[in-house]
Design a protein around this motif. Structure first.
Motif, PDB file in Angstrom:
ATOM      1  N   ARG A 321      16.376  -1.357  21.274  1.00  0.00           N
ATOM      2  CA  ARG A 321      16.554  -2.188  20.073  1.00  0.00           C
ATOM      3  C   ARG A 321      16.865  -3.644  20.448  1.00  0.00           C
ATOM      4  N   TYR A 322      17.566  -3.816  21.548  1.00  0.00           N
ATOM      5  CA  TYR A 322      17.871  -5.164  22.044  1.00  0.00           C
ATOM      6  C   TYR A 322      17.287  -5.292  23.445  1.00  0.00           C
ATOM      7  N   SER A 323      17.171  -6.482  23.912  1.00  0.00           N
ATOM      8  CA  SER A 323      16.564  -6.670  25.241  1.00  0.00           C
ATOM      9  C   SER A 323      17.402  -6.029  26.341  1.00  0.00           C
ATOM     10  N   TYR A 324      18.704  -5.850  26.128  1.00  0.00           N
ATOM     11  CA  TYR A 324      19.610  -5.298  27.133  1.00  0.00           C
ATOM     12  C   TYR A 324      19.951  -3.834  26.889  1.00  0.00           C
ATOM     13  N   GLY A 325      19.520  -3.242  25.771  1.00  0.00           N
ATOM     14  CA  GLY A 325      19.831  -1.842  25.472  1.00  0.00           C
ATOM     15  C   GLY A 325      19.776  -1.558  23.989  1.00  0.00           C
ATOM     16  N   ASP A 326      20.257  -0.391  23.614  1.00  0.00           N
ATOM     17  CA  ASP A 326      20.170   0.025  22.209  1.00  0.00           C
ATOM     18  C   ASP A 326      21.380  -0.369  21.381  1.00  0.00           C
ATOM     19  N   SER A 327      22.533  -0.641  22.018  1.00  0.00           N
ATOM     20  CA  SER A 327      23.749  -0.966  21.266  1.00  0.00           C
ATOM     21  C   SER A 327      24.002  -2.473  21.292  1.00  0.00           C
ATOM     22  N   TYR A 328      24.414  -2.996  20.136  1.00  0.00           N
ATOM     23  CA  TYR A 328      24.708  -4.423  20.042  1.00  0.00           C
ATOM     24  C   TYR A 328      26.008  -4.741  20.794  1.00  0.00           C
ATOM     25  N   LYS A 329      25.951  -5.734  21.646  1.00  0.00           N
ATOM     26  CA  LYS A 329      27.123  -6.206  22.377  1.00  0.00           C
ATOM     27  C   LYS A 329      27.201  -7.713  22.229  1.00  0.00           C
ATOM     28  N   GLN A 330      28.265  -8.131  21.586  1.00  0.00           N
ATOM     29  CA  GLN A 330      28.382  -9.528  21.165  1.00  0.00           C
ATOM     30  C   GLN A 330      28.301 -10.518  22.314  1.00  0.00           C
ATOM     31  N   ASN A 331      28.828 -10.148  23.476  1.00  0.00           N
ATOM     32  CA  ASN A 331      28.895 -11.107  24.585  1.00  0.00           C
ATOM     33  C   ASN A 331      27.635 -11.149  25.441  1.00  0.00           C
ATOM     34  N   LYS A 332      26.709 -10.237  25.208  1.00  0.00           N
ATOM     35  CA  LYS A 332      25.498 -10.206  26.035  1.00  0.00           C
ATOM     36  C   LYS A 332      24.615 -11.422  25.784  1.00  0.00           C
ATOM     37  N   TRP A 384      21.589 -18.186  16.977  1.00  0.00           N
ATOM     38  CA  TRP A 384      22.926 -18.186  17.582  1.00  0.00           C
ATOM     39  C   TRP A 384      24.014 -17.601  16.679  1.00  0.00           C
ATOM     40  N   ASN A 385      23.718 -17.427  15.381  1.00  0.00           N
ATOM     41  CA  ASN A 385      24.751 -16.986  14.444  1.00  0.00           C
ATOM     42  C   ASN A 385      24.357 -15.724  13.669  1.00  0.00           C
ATOM     43  N   THR A 386      23.397 -14.985  14.172  1.00  0.00           N
ATOM     44  CA  THR A 386      22.911 -13.823  13.413  1.00  0.00           C
ATOM     45  C   THR A 386      23.561 -12.509  13.834  1.00  0.00           C
ATOM     46  N   ASN A 387      24.459 -12.553  14.810  1.00  0.00           N
ATOM     47  CA  ASN A 387      25.201 -11.366  15.241  1.00  0.00           C
ATOM     48  C   ASN A 387      24.271 -10.199  15.543  1.00  0.00           C
ATOM     49  N   ASN A 388      24.549  -9.023  14.921  1.00  0.00           N
ATOM     50  CA  ASN A 388      23.724  -7.856  15.244  1.00  0.00           C
ATOM     51  C   ASN A 388      22.378  -7.863  14.526  1.00  0.00           C
ATOM     52  N   GLU A 389      22.135  -8.872  13.700  1.00  0.00           N
ATOM     53  CA  GLU A 389      20.829  -9.015  13.046  1.00  0.00           C
ATOM     54  C   GLU A 389      19.901  -9.844  13.933  1.00  0.00           C
ATOM     55  N   SER A 390      19.883  -9.490  15.207  1.00  0.00           N
ATOM     56  CA  SER A 390      19.055 -10.226  16.174  1.00  0.00           C
ATOM     57  C   SER A 390      18.335  -9.244  17.092  1.00  0.00           C
ATOM     58  N   LYS A 391      17.971  -8.127  16.501  1.00  0.00           N
ATOM     59  CA  LYS A 391      17.284  -7.087  17.278  1.00  0.00           C
ATOM     60  C   LYS A 391      15.861  -7.520  17.613  1.00  0.00           C
ATOM     61  N   CYS A 392      15.249  -6.758  18.521  1.00  0.00           N
ATOM     62  CA  CYS A 392      13.862  -7.056  18.890  1.00  0.00           C
ATOM     63  C   CYS A 392      12.916  -6.871  17.707  1.00  0.00           C
ATOM     64  N   THR A 393      13.339  -6.043  16.765  1.00  0.00           N
ATOM     65  CA  THR A 393      12.475  -5.765  15.608  1.00  0.00           C
ATOM     66  C   THR A 393      12.799  -6.649  14.420  1.00  0.00           C
ATOM     67  N   ASP A 394      13.869  -7.463  14.500  1.00  0.00           N
ATOM     68  CA  ASP A 394      14.236  -8.316  13.371  1.00  0.00           C
ATOM     69  C   ASP A 394      13.297  -9.520  13.305  1.00  0.00           C
ATOM     70  N   ASN A 395      12.714  -9.725  12.135  1.00  0.00           N
ATOM     71  CA  ASN A 395      11.851 -10.889  11.937  1.00  0.00           C
ATOM     72  C   ASN A 395      11.884 -11.281  10.467  1.00  0.00           C
ATOM     73  N   LYS A 396      11.533 -12.486  10.196  1.00  0.00           N
ATOM     74  CA  LYS A 396      11.426 -12.973   8.827  1.00  0.00           C
ATOM     75  C   LYS A 396      10.359 -14.047   8.794  1.00  0.00           C
ATOM     76  N   PHE A 397       9.938 -14.420   7.620  1.00  0.00           N
ATOM     77  CA  PHE A 397       8.855 -15.391   7.512  1.00  0.00           C
ATOM     78  C   PHE A 397       9.375 -16.760   7.119  1.00  0.00           C
ATOM     79  N   SER A 398       8.652 -17.772   7.520  1.00  0.00           N
ATOM     80  CA  SER A 398       8.955 -19.142   7.127  1.00  0.00           C
ATOM     81  C   SER A 398       8.222 -19.438   5.828  1.00  0.00           C
ATOM     82  N   PHE A 399       8.702 -20.451   5.130  1.00  0.00           N
ATOM     83  CA  PHE A 399       8.036 -20.796   3.877  1.00  0.00           C
ATOM     84  C   PHE A 399       6.621 -21.321   4.139  1.00  0.00           C
TER      85      PHE A 399
END
Length: 414
Positions: A321-332, A384-399
């Protein structure tokens, strides 16, 4: 009283000396008188024998005279020796008297000097005793101070031990150990080091299995495909569990500098290791539109990564889920701060294939459009401020693709 006695003694010695001299003179006169009498007797004997023949008388007279003279000479010699001995004795006596006079004269001075010397000696002894008493008092004071310091150190040590015991009793949480560089594929030899953020934390690693643990506070050269196991022990004795980091030491990087191959759909895509401008320790480019991002990648002979390429590089071979593993770790990764960081500063924020900062730091433009709004392009990975909403699968569109944002950058592929 002493002076009068000394003067009387001096006068007595002088009187004795004078008497000795008179005695010597008298003895000399007696000797001369005896000699004269003896000569007179010789003369009388000579006259009594005048009637003998002239020759015989003369001979006898001559012989007797010679014998008398010889005897007289011998007597004179003995007398002279006696006088010489007497004279020597007189000289020795005079010297003795002078020495006695000198000793008498020095007696008072010696007595005065002796008294002064004794007094000075007593004063020195008194000063020495005072110095010894002062040194003793100073030594006792220093000993007292040292004992006070030792007692305070002992009390502090006991208090420290009590606090440590309290902390040890309260702290049952094992430390968090991290190995650097993190698990993944590398194309050059690396230096392994296990880190722990707690104070006085010791770290260990073992290559290949968990049977050969060694301290890992200093870097260890490594260039071998396989597993490395590691753990940490904090200051109160809590120990983390063994963790495993897998390394693939490859030698076939076909992508050139700061880009690494990523398999996708039977093909290989070269993905930049860092956000544009793809340089370690530089601030990534933001405030750039999707159109500008695509143009900048094209100028370098590359293209703006599609969402599929981007996600393949982020999720890697294990589809995490993340580049370093499946669990979110704030300091990574940089996901809970107020600004973007320089590329690669977060060493643990690295995917298996070698891409940094794919979670957090900056959203990244892709060349993929939204299914719901085909005229708008997707951004991926969080900021830099999205916390655990920064997974490899998280995406959104621009206007719109021409819009620029302070928290959006991009990455190039080839």
């Amino acid at each position: 009283m002493n002076n009068n006695e000394t003067e009387n003694q001096v006068k007595s010695r002088r009187k004795k000396k004078n008497i000795a001299i008179l005695v010597l003179m008298f003895l000399l006169l007696v000797t001369l008188f005896i000699v004269q009498c003896h000569l007179d007797q010789i003369k009388q004997d000579a006259l009594a024998k005048e009637q003998e023949t002239a020759l015989e008388l003369q001979r006898r007279h001559t012989l007797d005279s010679l014998r008398a003279l010889e005897q007289a000479r011998a007597d004179s010699i003995r007398m002279a020796d006696s006088l010489a001995r007497l004279s020597a004795d007189s000289v020795r006596l005079a010297d003795s008297l002078r020495v006695a006079d000198s000793l008498a004269a020095l007696k008072n001075k010696v007595n005065r000097d002796s008294i002064r010397h004794v007094r000075d000696s007593l004063n020195r002894i008194k000063d020495s005793l005072a110095a010894i008493d002062k040194a003793r008092a100073d030594s006792l004071q220093r000993i007292t101070d040292s004992l006070a310091i030792i007692e305070k150190a002992r009390a502090d040590s006991l208090e420290k031990l009590r606090i440590q015991d309290s902390i040890r009793a309260a702290d049952q949480v094992p430390p968090v150990a991290e190995i650097a560089p993190p698990a993944g594929r590398y194309y050059d030899p690396i230096k392994l080091k296990v880190k722990c953020e707690e104070i006085k934390c010791k770290t260990f690693l073992s290559i290949g299995d968990t049977l050969h643990a060694q301290e890992a506070g200093k870097a260890i050269e490594y260039n071998k495909t396989g597993s490395v196991f590691f753990y940490a022990v904090d200051s109160v004795g809590n120990r983390s569990a063994w963790e495993e980091a897998k390394y693939d030491m490859a030698s076939d990087n076909v992508c050139g500098k700061n880009a690494y191959p990523v398999p996708l759909g039977g093909k290989t895509v070269c993905v930049d290791a860092y956000e544009y401008p793809n340089k370690a320790d530089e601030l990534p480019r933001d405030m750039v539109s999707q159109e500008q991002a695509a143009s900048l990648c094209q100028q370098e002979g590359k293209h703006l990564c599609s969402l599929a390429e981007w996600q393949a590089a982020c999720k890697s071979k294990d589809n995490t889920r993340y580049s370093y593993g499946d669990s979110y770790k704030q300091n990574k990764c940089n996901t809970n701060t107020k600004a973007a960081k320089r590329s690669g500063r977060k060493e643990q924020c690295r995917s298996w294939y070698g891409m940094y900062d794919m979670n957090g730091n900056l959203w990244e433009w892709t060349s993929s459009t939204s299914k719901d709004r085909p005229n708008m392009y997707l951004v991926a990975g969080g900021a830099w401020n999205t916390n655990n909403e920064s997974k490899c699968t998280d995406n959104k569109f621009s206007f719109y693709p021409q819009n620029q944002y302070p928290n959006v950058g991009f990455r190039c592929c080839k």
